[in-house]
Motif scaffolding. Structure first.
Motif, PDB file in Angstrom:
ATOM      1  N   UNK A 286     -42.313  22.938  47.119  1.00 17.31           N
ATOM      2  CA  UNK A 286     -41.208  22.114  46.632  1.00 17.31           C
ATOM      3  C   UNK A 286     -41.426  21.820  45.161  1.00 17.31           C
ATOM      4  N   UNK A 287     -40.385  22.016  44.339  1.00 18.94           N
ATOM      5  CA  UNK A 287     -40.482  21.772  42.906  1.00 18.94           C
ATOM      6  C   UNK A 287     -39.415  20.767  42.494  1.00 18.94           C
ATOM      7  N   UNK A 288     -39.845  19.724  41.799  1.00 16.69           N
ATOM      8  CA  UNK A 288     -38.992  18.584  41.472  1.00 16.69           C
ATOM      9  C   UNK A 288     -38.169  18.842  40.197  1.00 16.69           C
ATOM     10  N   UNK A 289     -37.311  19.866  40.265  1.00 13.02           N
ATOM     11  CA  UNK A 289     -36.487  20.211  39.108  1.00 13.02           C
ATOM     12  C   UNK A 289     -35.452  19.131  38.799  1.00 13.02           C
ATOM     13  N   UNK A 290     -35.092  18.313  39.769  1.00 15.67           N
ATOM     14  CA  UNK A 290     -34.046  17.312  39.539  1.00 15.67           C
ATOM     15  C   UNK A 290     -34.455  16.252  38.516  1.00 15.67           C
ATOM     16  N   UNK A 291     -35.750  16.151  38.199  1.00 12.03           N
ATOM     17  CA  UNK A 291     -36.196  15.171  37.211  1.00 12.03           C
ATOM     18  C   UNK A 291     -35.875  15.611  35.781  1.00 12.03           C
ATOM     19  N   UNK A 292     -35.502  16.883  35.608  1.00 11.54           N
ATOM     20  CA  UNK A 292     -35.214  17.385  34.264  1.00 11.54           C
ATOM     21  C   UNK A 292     -33.961  16.737  33.669  1.00 11.54           C
ATOM     22  N   UNK A 293     -32.951  16.510  34.494  1.00 10.37           N
ATOM     23  CA  UNK A 293     -31.715  15.807  34.136  1.00 10.37           C
ATOM     24  C   UNK A 293     -31.071  16.384  32.873  1.00 10.37           C
ATOM     25  N   UNK A 294     -30.668  15.535  31.900  1.00 10.39           N
ATOM     26  CA  UNK A 294     -29.921  15.984  30.720  1.00 10.39           C
ATOM     27  C   UNK A 294     -30.531  15.366  29.465  1.00 10.39           C
ATOM     28  N   UNK A 295     -31.610  15.946  28.929  1.00 13.44           N
ATOM     29  CA  UNK A 295     -32.262  15.374  27.753  1.00 13.44           C
ATOM     30  C   UNK A 295     -31.358  15.416  26.517  1.00 13.44           C
ATOM     31  N   UNK A 296     -31.526  14.416  25.656  1.00 12.21           N
ATOM     32  CA  UNK A 296     -30.707  14.293  24.441  1.00 12.21           C
ATOM     33  C   UNK A 296     -31.563  14.515  23.198  1.00 12.21           C
ATOM     34  N   UNK A 297     -30.977  15.193  22.230  1.00 11.46           N
ATOM     35  CA  UNK A 297     -31.631  15.368  20.930  1.00 11.46           C
ATOM     36  C   UNK A 297     -31.308  14.158  20.069  1.00 11.46           C
ATOM     37  N   UNK A 298     -32.348  13.410  19.674  1.00 10.87           N
ATOM     38  CA  UNK A 298     -32.190  12.174  18.919  1.00 10.87           C
ATOM     39  C   UNK A 298     -32.538  12.409  17.448  1.00 10.87           C
ATOM     40  N   UNK A 299     -31.663  11.986  16.554  1.00  6.03           N
ATOM     41  CA  UNK A 299     -31.899  12.131  15.123  1.00  6.03           C
ATOM     42  C   UNK A 299     -33.081  11.276  14.682  1.00  6.03           C
ATOM     43  N   UNK A 307     -26.882  15.704  20.287  1.00  7.66           N
ATOM     44  CA  UNK A 307     -26.370  16.629  21.298  1.00  7.66           C
ATOM     45  C   UNK A 307     -27.149  16.418  22.592  1.00  7.66           C
ATOM     46  N   UNK A 308     -26.591  16.910  23.685  1.00  5.85           N
ATOM     47  CA  UNK A 308     -27.211  16.778  25.008  1.00  5.85           C
ATOM     48  C   UNK A 308     -27.371  18.153  25.634  1.00  5.85           C
ATOM     49  N   UNK A 309     -28.538  18.401  26.219  1.00  5.09           N
ATOM     50  CA  UNK A 309     -28.769  19.638  26.963  1.00  5.09           C
ATOM     51  C   UNK A 309     -28.503  19.361  28.437  1.00  5.09           C
ATOM     52  N   UNK A 310     -27.491  20.005  28.967  1.00  7.08           N
ATOM     53  CA  UNK A 310     -27.087  19.738  30.350  1.00  7.08           C
ATOM     54  C   UNK A 310     -27.841  20.654  31.310  1.00  7.08           C
ATOM     55  N   UNK A 311     -28.856  20.092  31.994  1.00 12.52           N
ATOM     56  CA  UNK A 311     -29.558  20.805  33.049  1.00 12.52           C
ATOM     57  C   UNK A 311     -29.046  20.323  34.410  1.00 12.52           C
TER      58      UNK A 311
END
Length: 424
Positions: A286-299, A307-311
């Motif tokens: 089992x791999x907990x990929x759901x924790x990756x979510x949608x990280x944001x690039x912060x200035x 911008x947001x990376x939608x995983x």
């Protein structure tokens, strides 16, 4: 120089060379769920990674369960694993709407052949204590479509590179139970490109990139309740990274930071001896990929999200069953079948990583030249299920200015893996 000294020097050279290659490698394509790399062992490649968390001839099992090092012999054991990945993946579809209008230019083969090494060393100090270290690339990805393909505004080149150093210590409590723990030191480098709609002829690419070093842990336990029966439970934690890099968009560059957490993994393995020659093995992962979510690039300058990376992946699962047969004292054959449930489905599938559920068909063998030197060979053919991409108004990547993109994905993968093992 004496014969023993020459042997020691030669084997150190083999291990150093493999380690140096691991440090300099670039993983070209992900062959596990998401952008993970499963190719960490030529030995277990031949069984579709069935039973990879149990003890045996190969110390590469420590990647999944460090307690499996109870299989290491007294003294030092070193292994060099090398996998050649030959993937094929092509996306063909139609872009409609948006400022480009309509386009059906295909991606071409977005995958590249790759060479992925992994190195391991284990030292059994006495009947209770075993020390080990592994050098691996647990995550990697390169997809490179044609420059001006139909979905160029959604993606051009995507690259993920990782390097993980994992020292461990194992304590064998008795003949039945062993426990282990370790630390991870992981380097992660990410680069994602897409066409810049503001440039003439869309020749320029927007890019987000960054790298970081993060830390994690590993742990495991093995239990042998009966003679010929073994169970292994392994854990690899996620590693939190704060990627420091740049966002290049519309001709301007901004310094950014991007928080990313790689998934943690829990695996359960079993091995059953049928007779003196035959063993059956299995694994559930089992791999907990759901924790990756949608990280944001912060200035770094304003603290604003640029911008947001939608995983937004689901969790991943992997199941495998295999066996190995000792033809004689020197030669062992093995085979396995695996099935992987991808964390990516049609609702979130992107043009960067058109991943899907897949079947693993594997075969392999080991040959012991003498009591010191052994050779492993593994082969796998991966067959993904029918895969489609539908980027429309309900999709997380959809941009009305870019348009709707619908496509079919044609892909398969062949993997050839070989390793050398030396016991001092």
């Amino acid at each position: 120089m004496g014969e023993n000294a020459m042997l020691w020097a030669n084997k150190k050279s083999v291990l150093f060379t493999s380690t140096a290659i691991a440090v300099s490698m670039i993983a070209q394509v992900a062959n596990s769920g998401g952008f993970a790399l499963r190719e960490q062992s030529s030995y277990f490649q031949g069984m579709s990674f069935a039973g990879y968390g149990t003890s045996g001839d190969s110390i590469s099992s420590m990647f999944w369960n460090p307690a499996s090092l109870i299989g290491a012999q007294q003294g030092l054991t070193v292994e060099a694993h090398n996998s050649l990945i030959i993937p094929y993946s092509e996306i063909n579809g139609t872009l409609s709407g948006g400022f480009l209008g309509s386009s059906s230019i295909g991606s071409g083969d977005i995958a590249s052949d790759a060479f992925i090494p992994a190195s391991y060393a284990a030292y059994r100090l006495n009947d209770q204590w075993i020390f080990g270290v592994g050098i691996n690339a647990p995550f990697g990805l390169t997809t490179k479509p044609e420059q001006n393909w139909a979905a160029q505004f959604y993606s051009r080149t995507s690259k993920v590179f990782s390097l993980n150093v994992n020292p461990t210590v194992t304590y064998q409590i008795n003949d039945m139970i062993a426990v282990a723990a370790g630390v991870q030191v992981q380097y992660l480098d990410v680069s994602l490109k897409s066409a810049d709609a503001t440039s003439a002829g869309f020749a320029r690419s927007n890019e987000i990139s960054g790298d970081d070093i993060g830390y994690g842990v590993t742990a495991g336990i093995t239990v042998k309740p009966f003679d010929g029966t073994e169970f292994g439970l392994g854990y690899r934690s996620g590693v939190s990274h704060k990627l420091n890099g740049d966002l290049y968009a519309s001709g301007a560059t901004s310094a950014i930071s991007l928080g990313v957490i790689t998934p943690d993994m829990v695996n359960f393995s079993a091995k059953q001896k049928i007779n003196d020659k035959l063993r059956v093995l299995g694994t559930v992962e089992w791999t907990n990929w759901s924790r990756l979510k949608a990280p944001r690039a912060i200035s770094d300058t304003t603290g604003a999200a640029l911008t947001t990376l939608h995983f937004n992946y689901d969790d991943g699962w992997f199941f495998s069953l295999g066996g190995e047969y000792d033809y004689n004292d020197k030669l062992t054959f093995r085979a396995g079948l695996g099935y992987e449930i991808s964390p990516i489905d049609e609702e979130i599938r992107s043009t960067r990583l058109p991943d899907n559920n897949r079947w693993w068909l594997s075969a392999g063998a080991s040959y012991d030249f003498n009591k010191h030197l052994s050779f492993d060979l593994g082969y796998t053919h991966i067959i993904p299920e029918s895969t489609k991409i539908n980027i429309d108004s309900s999709h997380q990547d959809y941009n009305a200015a870019f348009g709707t993109y619908t496509a079919d994905v044609d892909s398969h993968v062949n993997i050839i893996s070989a390793s050398l093992r030396y016991r001092f």
